[in-house]
Design an enzyme around this catalytic site. Structure first.
Site, PDB file in Angstrom:
ATOM      1  CD  GLU A 147      -2.772  -0.772   2.603  1.00  0.00           C
ATOM      2  OE1 GLU A 147      -2.788   0.365   3.129  1.00  0.00           O
ATOM      3  OE2 GLU A 147      -3.401  -1.732   3.067  1.00  0.00           O
TER       4      GLU A 147
ATOM      5  CG  ASP B 113      -3.766   8.372   7.668  1.00  0.00           C
ATOM      6  OD1 ASP B 113      -4.045   7.172   7.518  1.00  0.00           O
ATOM      7  OD2 ASP B 113      -3.573   9.158   6.731  1.00  0.00           O
TER       8      ASP B 113
END
Length: 295
Positions: free
Chosen positions: A71, A82
């Site tokens: 990724e 995040d």
């Protein structure tokens, strides 16, 4: 543009003339590991951290030490998923001048190293680049699919069309709070695998994992998903082995990024030490993940 009502047909492979009919490279990588009774190791690293070249070197190191599917993160100034570790790395990449067009160099590097390159990105970045243009350039660089944490199938008409045109995988997310109806919709819309977030909230390392990821994997498979991979929170070989016992793939991000941050400290010139530390951490995780199902 396709709408939500045409999604099932596209997901089933009913494509207009001229569209790609290539098989899913992501699914093939998962099935290759499954044939050996192993889960795949999926590793995340943001492009551009701590510099463009070092991030590309880091991606190669990850592949060399056992990552099957990569990724590549597109750093974003306003992330919603995040945690602090990845936010810090993303900010460093942005401050270093990371640009979306340059990420295709990283995609080419991962493909050349022998792993499956995915990009994980917030949809705003793809939208402003141009959905069709990004799919075209990404596929030309050897990219195989997108993970889109803030895009839901009902709003992904342009992405369905572009992904079908260029033979790219669509990886949508589910969580323990997803209803059975939502799991069915995401399973039908996804191509490659369904990303099962092990818990609600942002990314980050955890000392313990709950039983909810296993239940989520079971529910998602029952809803029709061919492949389900688990991420958010896996940070040790032991946790990787636990998740790998039931998931098709184990996704690790923050632990790898954290390793880079620790090795760099305040000195961005410590490249070799940084890559050595990343290689060691990756190898440890790969050992735990790939041997999760040993008798």
């Amino acid at each position: 543009m396709q709408n939500a009502h045409t999604t099932p047909a596209l997901a089933a492979g009913t494509q207009p003339k001229g569209f790609a009919h290539t098989p899913s490279a992501t699914a093939e990588a998962l099935e290759h590991r499954a044939a050996q009774n192993q889960p795949a190791f999926i590793g995340y690293m943001p492009y551009g951290f701590p510099s463009a070249q070092t991030s590309i070197d880091a991606l190669r190191v990850m592949v060399q030490h056992g990552v099957d599917i990569v990724e590549i993160g597109l750093p974003y100034s306003d992330p919603v998923m995040d945690g602090p570790v990845i936010q810090r790395a993303a900010l460093s990449a942005i401050e270093a001048g990371e640009r979306i067009r340059c990420v295709f160099d990283a995609v080419e590097a991962v493909a050349a190293a022998g792993a499956v390159p995915l990009v994980m990105s917030y949809w705003n970045l793809i939208f402003h680049y141009g959905v069709n243009a990004f799919a075209r350039d990404f596929a030309a660089a050897g990219g195989k699919g997108l993970i889109t944490p803030d895009l839901i199938p009902e709003e992904a008409g342009a992405w369905f069309e572009a992904s079908e045109r260029f033979g790219l995988d669509r990886i949508f997310l589910v969580s323990p709070d997803s209803t059975d109806q939502r799991l069915q919709a995401v399973s039908q819309a996804s191509r490659g695998f369904v990303y099962a977030a092990s818990r609600m909230g942002v990314t980050g390392e955890r000392t313990t994992l709950s039983s909810s990821p296993q239940q989520l994997v079971e529910r998602t498979r029952k809803a029709g998903a061919d492949h389900v991979c688990v991420g958010i929170g896996v940070s040790t070989p032991e946790q990787g082995a636990t998740v790998g016992a039931y998931a098709d793939g184990v996704i690790v991000g923050s632990a790898l990024v954290h390793t880079m941050l620790n090795a760099i400290g305040g000195d961005t010139q410590q490249v070799n030490a940084c890559l050595d530390a990343l290689g060691a951490k990756t190898a440890q995780l790969a050992e735990g993940i790939h041997h999760a199902r040993k008798a």
